[in-house]
Motif scaffolding. Sequence first.
Motif, short mmCIF file in Angstrom:
data_model
loop_
_atom_site.label_atom_id
_atom_site.label_comp_id
_atom_site.label_asym_id
_atom_site.label_seq_id
_atom_site.Cartn_x
_atom_site.Cartn_y
_atom_site.Cartn_z
N LEU A 95 0.84 -1.20 0.00
CA LEU A 95 0.00 0.00 0.00
C LEU A 95 0.87 1.25 0.00
O LEU A 95 2.05 1.19 0.35
CB LEU A 95 -0.90 0.02 1.24
N LEU A 96 0.27 2.35 -0.38
CA LEU A 96 0.92 3.65 -0.32
C LEU A 96 0.21 4.50 0.73
O LEU A 96 -1.02 4.55 0.76
CB LEU A 96 0.83 4.35 -1.68
N PHE A 97 0.98 5.12 1.62
CA PHE A 97 0.43 6.13 2.52
C PHE A 97 1.00 7.46 2.08
O PHE A 97 2.22 7.69 2.17
CB PHE A 97 0.80 5.85 3.98
N ALA A 98 0.14 8.31 1.56
CA ALA A 98 0.60 9.54 0.92
C ALA A 98 -0.20 10.74 1.39
O ALA A 98 -1.33 10.62 1.86
CB ALA A 98 0.50 9.41 -0.60
N VAL A 99 0.41 11.90 1.23
CA VAL A 99 -0.27 13.17 1.48
C VAL A 99 -0.56 13.79 0.12
O VAL A 99 -0.35 13.19 -0.92
CB VAL A 99 0.60 14.09 2.36
N ASN A 100 -1.07 15.03 0.13
CA ASN A 100 -1.57 15.58 -1.13
C ASN A 100 -0.48 15.88 -2.17
O ASN A 100 -0.81 16.15 -3.33
CB ASN A 100 -2.41 16.83 -0.88
N SER A 101 0.79 15.79 -1.80
CA SER A 101 1.84 15.91 -2.82
C SER A 101 1.75 14.78 -3.84
O SER A 101 2.28 14.90 -4.95
CB SER A 101 3.23 15.92 -2.16
N PHE A 102 1.07 13.71 -3.46
CA PHE A 102 0.78 12.61 -4.37
C PHE A 102 0.06 13.11 -5.63
O PHE A 102 0.30 12.63 -6.74
CB PHE A 102 -0.10 11.61 -3.61
N VAL A 103 -0.79 14.11 -5.47
CA VAL A 103 -1.50 14.71 -6.61
C VAL A 103 -0.64 15.77 -7.27
O VAL A 103 -0.67 15.95 -8.50
CB VAL A 103 -2.84 15.34 -6.14
N LEU A 104 0.16 16.48 -6.49
CA LEU A 104 0.93 17.61 -7.02
C LEU A 104 2.06 17.18 -7.95
O LEU A 104 2.31 17.83 -8.97
CB LEU A 104 1.50 18.44 -5.87
N ALA A 105 2.76 16.10 -7.61
CA ALA A 105 3.94 15.71 -8.37
C ALA A 105 3.64 15.51 -9.87
O ALA A 105 4.39 16.03 -10.71
CB ALA A 105 4.57 14.45 -7.78
N PRO A 106 2.57 14.78 -10.25
CA PRO A 106 2.31 14.62 -11.68
C PRO A 106 1.95 15.92 -12.39
O PRO A 106 2.12 16.04 -13.61
CB PRO A 106 1.12 13.65 -11.72
N LEU A 107 1.45 16.90 -11.65
CA LEU A 107 1.11 18.19 -12.25
C LEU A 107 2.35 19.06 -12.45
O LEU A 107 2.36 19.94 -13.32
CB LEU A 107 0.11 18.93 -11.37
N LEU A 108 3.38 18.79 -11.65
CA LEU A 108 4.58 19.63 -11.69
C LEU A 108 5.75 18.99 -12.43
O LEU A 108 6.66 19.68 -12.85
CB LEU A 108 5.03 19.94 -10.25
N MET A 109 5.72 17.65 -12.57
CA MET A 109 6.86 16.93 -13.13
C MET A 109 6.51 16.35 -14.51
O MET A 109 5.38 15.88 -14.72
CB MET A 109 7.29 15.81 -12.19
N ALA A 110 7.48 16.37 -15.40
CA ALA A 110 7.25 15.81 -16.74
C ALA A 110 7.11 14.30 -16.70
O ALA A 110 6.30 13.72 -17.42
CB ALA A 110 8.40 16.21 -17.67
N LYS A 111 7.90 13.63 -15.85
CA LYS A 111 7.87 12.17 -15.77
C LYS A 111 7.83 11.73 -14.30
O LYS A 111 8.83 11.30 -13.73
CB LYS A 111 9.10 11.57 -16.47
N PRO A 112 6.66 11.80 -13.67
CA PRO A 112 6.57 11.41 -12.26
C PRO A 112 6.66 9.91 -12.04
O PRO A 112 6.95 9.46 -10.93
CB PRO A 112 5.19 11.93 -11.84
N GLY A 113 6.37 9.10 -13.07
CA GLY A 113 6.44 7.65 -12.92
C GLY A 113 5.13 7.00 -12.55
O GLY A 113 5.09 5.78 -12.31
N TYR A 114 4.05 7.76 -12.50
CA TYR A 114 2.75 7.17 -12.18
C TYR A 114 1.64 8.11 -12.61
O TYR A 114 1.86 9.31 -12.83
CB TYR A 114 2.63 6.89 -10.68
N ASP A 115 0.44 7.55 -12.73
CA ASP A 115 -0.77 8.32 -13.02
C ASP A 115 -1.71 8.17 -11.83
O ASP A 115 -2.08 7.05 -11.45
CB ASP A 115 -1.44 7.80 -14.29
N VAL A 116 -2.09 9.28 -11.23
CA VAL A 116 -2.91 9.26 -10.02
C VAL A 116 -4.19 8.47 -10.22
O VAL A 116 -4.60 7.67 -9.36
CB VAL A 116 -3.25 10.70 -9.58
N PHE A 117 -4.85 8.66 -11.36
CA PHE A 117 -6.17 8.08 -11.57
C PHE A 117 -6.14 6.70 -12.22
O PHE A 117 -7.09 5.93 -12.07
CB PHE A 117 -7.02 9.04 -12.41
#
Length: 328
Positions: free
Chosen positions: A95-117
Motif C-alpha cells: 500500500l501507499l500512505f501519501a499526502v496531497n503531494s501525491f497529486v501535485l507531483a504529476p502536475l509539476l513533473m514531466a515524468k513522475p512515474g505514475y498516473d494518479v487516476f
Amino acid sequence: MLQRRRFAQWGASGLLAPALGALPKAQAADAYPSQPIKVIVSSAAGGLVDGIARTIGERIAKPLGQPVLIDPKPGANGAIAASFVAKAPADGHTLLFAVNSFVLAPLLMAKPGYDVFKDFAPVSLSNYGLLVFAVGEGVPAKSMREFVAMAKAQPGKLSFGSAGQGSSGHLYGEKLMRDEGLQMTHVPYKGGAPLMIDILGGQVQGGFVTMGEALPHAKSGRAKLLGVFGTRRMPLAPQIPTFTEQGFKGYEHGGFWGFFAPTGTPQPAIDKLAGAVRQAVAQPDLQERMIGLGLEPSGEGPGELMAAVRRENLLWSRLIKDMNLRLE
C-alpha cells in the motif's frame, strides 16, 4: 412430471447461482491478508507523516491478522514512493500512505512515474493535515488581511518560505499571491522545521507550516499564527481565525493523508483495509493525538478519498497551468 422436474432443477440452479457466485468473493475476503502488509510512506522516517502511518499500522495489524510494515521512501515530492507502489502486485499486500503531494507531483513533473487516476485505487482517508500561516514576532501584522496589506504596500520586498519546491506551502503561497495581487519572493527549504527556524529569525517574513511545527513557538510568543485552514476554528488553538472567516477562498480543506492500493486490487481486500483503518481512526485516544498534532481525523472510505484527490487535482491543475510552474 418431466416438466415439473425440469422446473425444479432450473429453479434450484437459479437460486444457487448467486450464492455460488458469491463464494469466491467471500473466500477472497477471508483469505486476505495472507502475508505481512507493507506500507510505503512518501515522507521521511521520523516525521509526522511517518509517525501517523506507524500508529495506524500498529492498530490495523490485529484485526487484519498480519504484521503491518512501514517502509519510508521519501524524495521527488512523493513520486518515488508512489511510482514504487504503482508497479507493485495488485494483491493488497503493498500500500501507499501519501499526502496531497501525491497529486501535485504529476502536475509539476514531466515524468513522475505514475498516473494518479489510472495506477491507484483509493482505500481510506485517514485524516487531513491543516496548515497555518505563521510569521515571526517582529512582523507587525496581526491577521492575514493585515499581512496582505503589508505585502501590497511593499511589492517584491517580502518573502515567504515553504517546506520545499512544489510543496503544499509553496503552492498555497503562489495561490495567495495570485488571488491577492501580491509580489513576494519564494524561499524553499528542506522541510518545515528549518523553515520555522528562519521565520522565527526573520530571514523570511512568513510561510504555510503545519500546526504541530508552529504552535509551540506561538505559545512561547516567538511566532504569530495569522490564519488556519478549515471551515471552523481548531479546538487545539481556538484563538486562531480561519482563512474562510477572514474572507479568503480555497482554504476550506487541509491536504488529505490516506492509503492507496495499486489498481486491480480485489475489492474485498480494499473493503477489509478500509474497515480496519476506520476502526483505528475512530479510537478516542488516536483522535485526541491527531488533534493535538494539528490534524483533523477522518477515517472515511474510498469514495471520500477519491473526492479529496479530485478536489486537489482541480484546484492545483488550474493554478499550476496559470503560473506555468514546473519541477525539473
